[in-house]
Design a protein around this motif. Structure first.
Motif, PDB file in Angstrom:
ATOM      1  N   LEU A  30       0.990  -1.169  -0.006  1.00  0.00           N
ATOM      2  CA  LEU A  30       0.070   0.023  -0.054  1.00  0.00           C
ATOM      3  C   LEU A  30       0.890   1.341  -0.006  1.00  0.00           C
ATOM      4  CD1 LEU A  30      -2.906   1.256   0.107  1.00  0.00           C
ATOM      5  CD2 LEU A  30      -2.723   0.962   2.787  1.00  0.00           C
ATOM      6  N   ALA A  33       2.336   1.571  -3.559  1.00  0.00           N
ATOM      7  CA  ALA A  33       1.148   2.025  -4.451  1.00  0.00           C
ATOM      8  C   ALA A  33       0.753   3.412  -4.308  1.00  0.00           C
ATOM      9  CB  ALA A  33       0.070   1.129  -4.184  1.00  0.00           C
ATOM     10  N   PRO A  37       1.358   6.354  -7.529  1.00  0.00           N
ATOM     11  CA  PRO A  37       0.017   5.803  -8.146  1.00  0.00           C
ATOM     12  C   PRO A  37       0.175   5.215  -9.616  1.00  0.00           C
ATOM     13  CG  PRO A  37      -0.296   7.677  -6.759  1.00  0.00           C
ATOM     14  CD  PRO A  37       1.265   7.713  -7.202  1.00  0.00           C
ATOM     15  N   LEU A  40       1.683   0.553 -12.290  1.00  0.00           N
ATOM     16  CA  LEU A  40       0.448  -0.440 -12.356  1.00  0.00           C
ATOM     17  C   LEU A  40       0.925  -1.562 -11.691  1.00  0.00           C
ATOM     18  CD1 LEU A  40      -2.552  -1.162 -13.190  1.00  0.00           C
ATOM     19  CD2 LEU A  40      -1.440  -2.095 -15.297  1.00  0.00           C
ATOM     20  N   ASN A  42       2.810  -1.905  -9.067  1.00  0.00           N
ATOM     21  CA  ASN A  42       2.620  -1.878  -7.634  1.00  0.00           C
ATOM     22  C   ASN A  42       1.023  -2.103  -7.054  1.00  0.00           C
ATOM     23  OD1 ASN A  42       5.116  -1.093  -7.233  1.00  0.00           O
ATOM     24  ND2 ASN A  42       4.958   1.173  -7.172  1.00  0.00           N
ATOM     25  N   TRP A  43       0.114  -1.789  -7.645  1.00  0.00           N
ATOM     26  CA  TRP A  43      -1.322  -1.972  -7.437  1.00  0.00           C
ATOM     27  C   TRP A  43      -1.776  -3.413  -7.764  1.00  0.00           C
ATOM     28  CZ3 TRP A  43      -4.014   1.294  -5.011  1.00  0.00           C
ATOM     29  CH2 TRP A  43      -3.799   2.778  -5.027  1.00  0.00           C
ATOM     30  N   LYS A  44      -0.939  -4.197  -8.911  1.00  0.00           N
ATOM     31  CA  LYS A  44      -1.034  -5.592  -9.067  1.00  0.00           C
ATOM     32  C   LYS A  44      -0.589  -6.364  -7.958  1.00  0.00           C
ATOM     33  CE  LYS A  44      -1.322  -5.503 -14.260  1.00  0.00           C
ATOM     34  NZ  LYS A  44      -0.403  -6.164 -15.416  1.00  0.00           N
ATOM     35  N   LEU A  46      -0.206  -5.323  -4.754  1.00  0.00           N
ATOM     36  CA  LEU A  46      -1.124  -4.926  -3.658  1.00  0.00           C
ATOM     37  C   LEU A  46      -2.313  -5.842  -3.718  1.00  0.00           C
ATOM     38  CD1 LEU A  46      -1.831  -3.535  -0.990  1.00  0.00           C
ATOM     39  CD2 LEU A  46      -2.744  -1.661  -2.479  1.00  0.00           C
ATOM     40  N   ILE A  47      -3.199  -6.053  -4.927  1.00  0.00           N
ATOM     41  CA  ILE A  47      -4.104  -6.766  -5.010  1.00  0.00           C
ATOM     42  C   ILE A  47      -3.950  -8.193  -4.882  1.00  0.00           C
ATOM     43  CG2 ILE A  47      -6.068  -7.372  -6.441  1.00  0.00           C
ATOM     44  CD1 ILE A  47      -5.894  -4.680  -7.801  1.00  0.00           C
TER      45      ILE A  47
END
Length: 261
Positions: A30, A33, A37, A40, A42-44, A46-47
């Motif tokens: 988190l 990410a 922001p 991408l 980093n978000w993958k 995290l998910i």
């Protein structure tokens, strides 16, 4: 199969490690990410971390629950502390030790508690060992079924005759609590008690939390005469049984008692 206590504790520790690591990974993901922001990947990550954590938690919960139920298996104790005095008397200390280690088989259908608010309200003597009953489904309230015993009834009070059966108010399971033809000292030595003609079946009104106390008045010098005492049947040679019941918001009451020797 019963796992050793040390192994179960080790499994619990191992189960906690991914929980802590998962939280750390999620927080770090988190943080990454939020700091970038637009990235991408980093978000993958995290998910993916959150998804794995969510999938692991039910498994962790089920394993922990299984370990707890293994500790609380039917007919066994929920803790190691006995309600009775640890040193009741010099002449039957070993008898009580054997009885605590092997609860009466007549309660094998129940999970047994040795510490509870109900037991704390009872006056248990030094030669007694008491348990509160819990159904294998987790239910703690029961209806009690027995047979009327008019010879012992006074002032309108209903007196019970064995066999005594508890019916779980939660799942409806019927479990034997005591049958004087099968349970207790007299039954173990094949002594046939004199029972009069069959009496009227009776179900007590209301639902009760139930506790059962067993008196063990045999002495240690009798142990050599009863090899079963040291072979897993230490609790089966009880000489008196008392069944207590407590309705919610009321005081405990004696529902049944019987001399077994």
């Amino acid at each position: 199969m019963t796992l050793p206590k040390n192994l179960k504790n080790a499994i619990r520790v191992i189960l906690c490690i991914p929980v802590l690591v998962g939280l750390f990974v999620i927080l770090e993901g988190l943080k990454s990410a939020m700091s970038d922001p637009g990235h991408l990947e980093n978000w993958k990550l995290l998910i993916f971390s959150i998804t794995g954590y969510i999938l692991y938690m039910p498994l962790c919960f089920l394993l922990a629950k299984w370990l707890n139920r293994e500790d609380d298996r039917p007919g066994q104790l929920l803790n190691d502390n006995s309600t009775g005095s640890p040193s009741a008397s010099a002449d039957n200390e070993r008898i009580l030790e054997l009885a605590r280690a092997n609860p009466p088989q007549c309660l094998n259908s129940f999970i047994l508690k040795q510490n509870s608010p109900l037991l704390e309200q009872l006056k248990i003597t030094d030669t007694e060992i008491a348990y509160q009953l819990e159904c294998s489904c987790g239910g703690t309230h029961f209806k009690l079924h027995g047979f009327r015993y008019p010879e012992r009834e006074r002032n309108g009070n209903i007196s019970f005759l064995a066999p005594i059966v508890a019916v779980c108010a939660r799942c409806g399971r019927e479990s034997s609590v005591f049958d004087d033809d099968k349970d207790g000292y007299d039954a173990r030595i094949d002594f046939q008690s004199e029972r009069s003609d069959p009496h009227e079946p009776r179900m007590l009104d209301g639902e009760f939390q139930l506790a059962v106390s067993f008196e063990h008045s045999m002495t240690d010098d009798e142990i050599p005469d009863f090899p079963e005492l040291t072979n897993g049947h230490g609790g089966d040679y009880f000489t008196w049984i008392t069944v207590y019941g407590q309705k919610d918001g009321e005081e405990p009451q004696n529902l049944f008692d019987w001399e077994c020797a």
